[in-house]
Design an enzyme around this catalytic site. Structure first.
Site, short mmCIF file in Angstrom:
data_model
loop_
_atom_site.label_atom_id
_atom_site.label_comp_id
_atom_site.label_asym_id
_atom_site.label_seq_id
_atom_site.Cartn_x
_atom_site.Cartn_y
_atom_site.Cartn_z
N GLU A 1 -5.53 -8.58 1.13
CA GLU A 1 -6.04 -8.22 2.46
C GLU A 1 -7.52 -7.91 2.38
O GLU A 1 -7.97 -7.20 1.48
CB GLU A 1 -5.36 -6.95 3.02
CG GLU A 1 -3.99 -7.15 3.57
CD GLU A 1 -3.42 -5.88 4.21
OE1 GLU A 1 -4.22 -5.03 4.65
OE2 GLU A 1 -2.18 -5.77 4.26
N GLU B 1 0.79 -1.24 0.00
CA GLU B 1 0.00 0.00 0.00
C GLU B 1 0.82 1.29 0.00
O GLU B 1 0.85 2.02 1.00
CB GLU B 1 -0.94 -0.01 1.21
CG GLU B 1 -1.89 -1.17 1.22
CD GLU B 1 -2.92 -1.08 2.35
OE1 GLU B 1 -2.75 -0.25 3.26
OE2 GLU B 1 -3.90 -1.84 2.30
#
Ligand code: GAL
Length: 455
Positions: free
Chosen positions: A356, A168
């Site tokens: 995720e 991320e």
């Protein structure tokens, strides 16, 4: 919706995800160097109640127990990250044999139990020595990071096939270098844009290094994303939501896809220019084997005159009277379906993997049991949306729950619990939650037992 694991196909990768700083502890043991998170979370006032990851889940000592538990729950793939400063205390130069030994033990233990290790090379814990030199804002990071990636591939590549370059980039550059709410706690547009451009270059460079050094490996990188909707069906809100979408969902994947930054929809990205050097545009692109989609919620966006850089604000879930998690994120299962469709439209990546997805709810321990119905429902409904997207032709080939155990949730400390396994942070006792047993049962082969889940 009723479904079984078999509906996803045999080649679908099921797993769980964790990150080094959130679970390991052992922050100063056996020659480990400090990371930016060690420094940030041990600085007064930076995290919830001043909590830190010094001990966390003590995974540094308890890895064997935790991985054995994973195996008992039939989990076939484990995504974890390497702490850069554990294996190279200064970020470059001399390696730390004890740190290397630790990851060797994890990898070997996983393989012994038939669990496939997936390594994330960077999950936010930059060596502090590199931050002293400017960290992600210093273009030198491309060299430091490349050396680190090469070192990891040389050291662990003979046993690890699946590699993830960055976790991320939007979050660690946005929260860490623009808002200052994550490590290293820097603020401002200039810091953010410099860090962002260098991270975008590193994600592609990392991909190239893994592929060239390790033929036959499977390399990807991950992106945070939220489904964005306009608050009102009005031009101003729609344009505001387009800008937020460009920032939160497109800024890092599009240069990787060879499309450049989404400047047309987000003018402020023009200010990246001073950091861009000749040849960067092609260097930003790389055809990853997979894109890791990381999604938890949606955001509703309205026009605002108070935020001149983006002219938009997020309408908090709490104000919209919707169901939320402990993170104050809306529970909105369709978001993952929408994001999978969105990422599937980028052509030069082979496949998508949900690296995720999960939720924090206020778990309670009663008689040594945690009956977390809400998490079970959350996971079941989100997995159903993944299947729906897949059945419509989205090329999604995996799903990893965030997270295996409760852990240190960055600036939010230990309050949000995301685990399938409960951790008592005083005693380090583990209790498998009902969601953990549910996932384990789901992952059993349908040939052994026809696991049918009902809504
Ligand atoms: C992601 C991050 C994880 C974890 C999760 C839940 O953004 O990669 O480390 O914290 O969110 O908030």
């Amino acid at each position: 919706m009723i479904y079984t694991k078999e509906d996803f196909g045999e080649d679908f990768k099921w797993g769980v995800s964790t990150a080094a700083y959130q679970i390991e502890g052992g922050y100063n043991l056996d020659g480990k160097g400090k990371s930016v998170w060690d420094v940030f979370s041990n600085t007064k006032g930076k995290t919830f109640l001043g909590q830190n990851g010094n001990i966390a889940c003590d995974f540094y000592h308890r890895y064997a127990h935790d991985i054995a538990l994973m195996s008992q729950l039939n989990i076939p793939n484990y995504r974890f990250s390497i702490s850069w400063s554990r294996i190279t205390p200064n970020g470059w130069g001399a390696a730390n044999p004890k740190g290397i030994e630790f990851y060797n033990k994890i990898i070997d233990f996983c393989l012994d139990l038939g669990i496939e290790p997936w390594i994330t090379l960077y999950h936010w814990d930059l060596p502090y020595e590199l931050e002293k030199k400017g960290g992600w804002t210093n273009r030198q990071i491309i060299n430091w990071f490349s050396d680190y990636v090469q070192f990891c591939i040389k050291t662990f590549g003979n046993r690890v096939k699946h590699w993830i370059i960055l976790n991320e980039p939007m979050v660690f550059t946005g929260a860490g270098y623009f808002l200052g709410v994550h490590a290293p706690g820097k603020k401002g547009l200039t810091n953010f844009l410099a860090a962002a451009h260098h991270a975008a270059l590193c994600q592609a460079e990392g991909g190239r290094i893994v592929r060239s050094m390790l033929p036959g490996s499977i390399v990807g990188t991950t992106f945070s994303c939220s489904y964005i909707e306009a608050f009102r069906d009005k031009k101003q809100d729609i344009l505001a939501s387009t800008r937020v979408d460009a920032l939160l969902n497109r800024m890092f994947v599009e240069p990787l896809a060879g499309m450049g930054y989404p400047i047309k929809d987000l003018k402020l990205l023009q200010r990246l220019e001073p950091f861009v050097k000749d040849g960067d545009e092609s260097r930003l692109a790389f055809d990853m084997d997979f894109i890791g989609v990381q999604n938890y919620t949606r955001e509703v966006v309205a026009w605002s005159y108070l935020t001149p850089l983006i002219w938009a604000k997020i309408i908090a879930a709490k104000k919209r009277n919707v169901e939320t998690t402990v993170m104050n994120w809306e529970v909105y299962p369709e978001c993952i379906y929408q994001m999978l469709h969105k990422f599937n439209a980028y052509k030069n990546f082979n496949r998508l993997i949900v690296t995720e997805n999960g939720a924090a709810f206020p778990d309670v321990v009663i008689d040594n049991k945690v009956n977390d119905e809400k998490r079970k429902k959350y996971l079941h409904e989100h997995i159903a949306q993944v299947l729906k997207a897949k059945q419509e032709g989205v090329n999604v080939k995996g799903y990893f729950v965030w997270s295996f155990t409760d852990n240190f949730e960055w600036a939010e400390g230990y309050q949000p619990r995301f685990g399938l396994v409960h951790v008592d942070f005083q005693t380090q006792q583990r209790i498998v939650k009902s969601s953990g047993y549910w996932y384990g049962k789901f992952l059993q082969s349908a040939a052994l037992e026809n696991t049918v889940l009902k809504n």
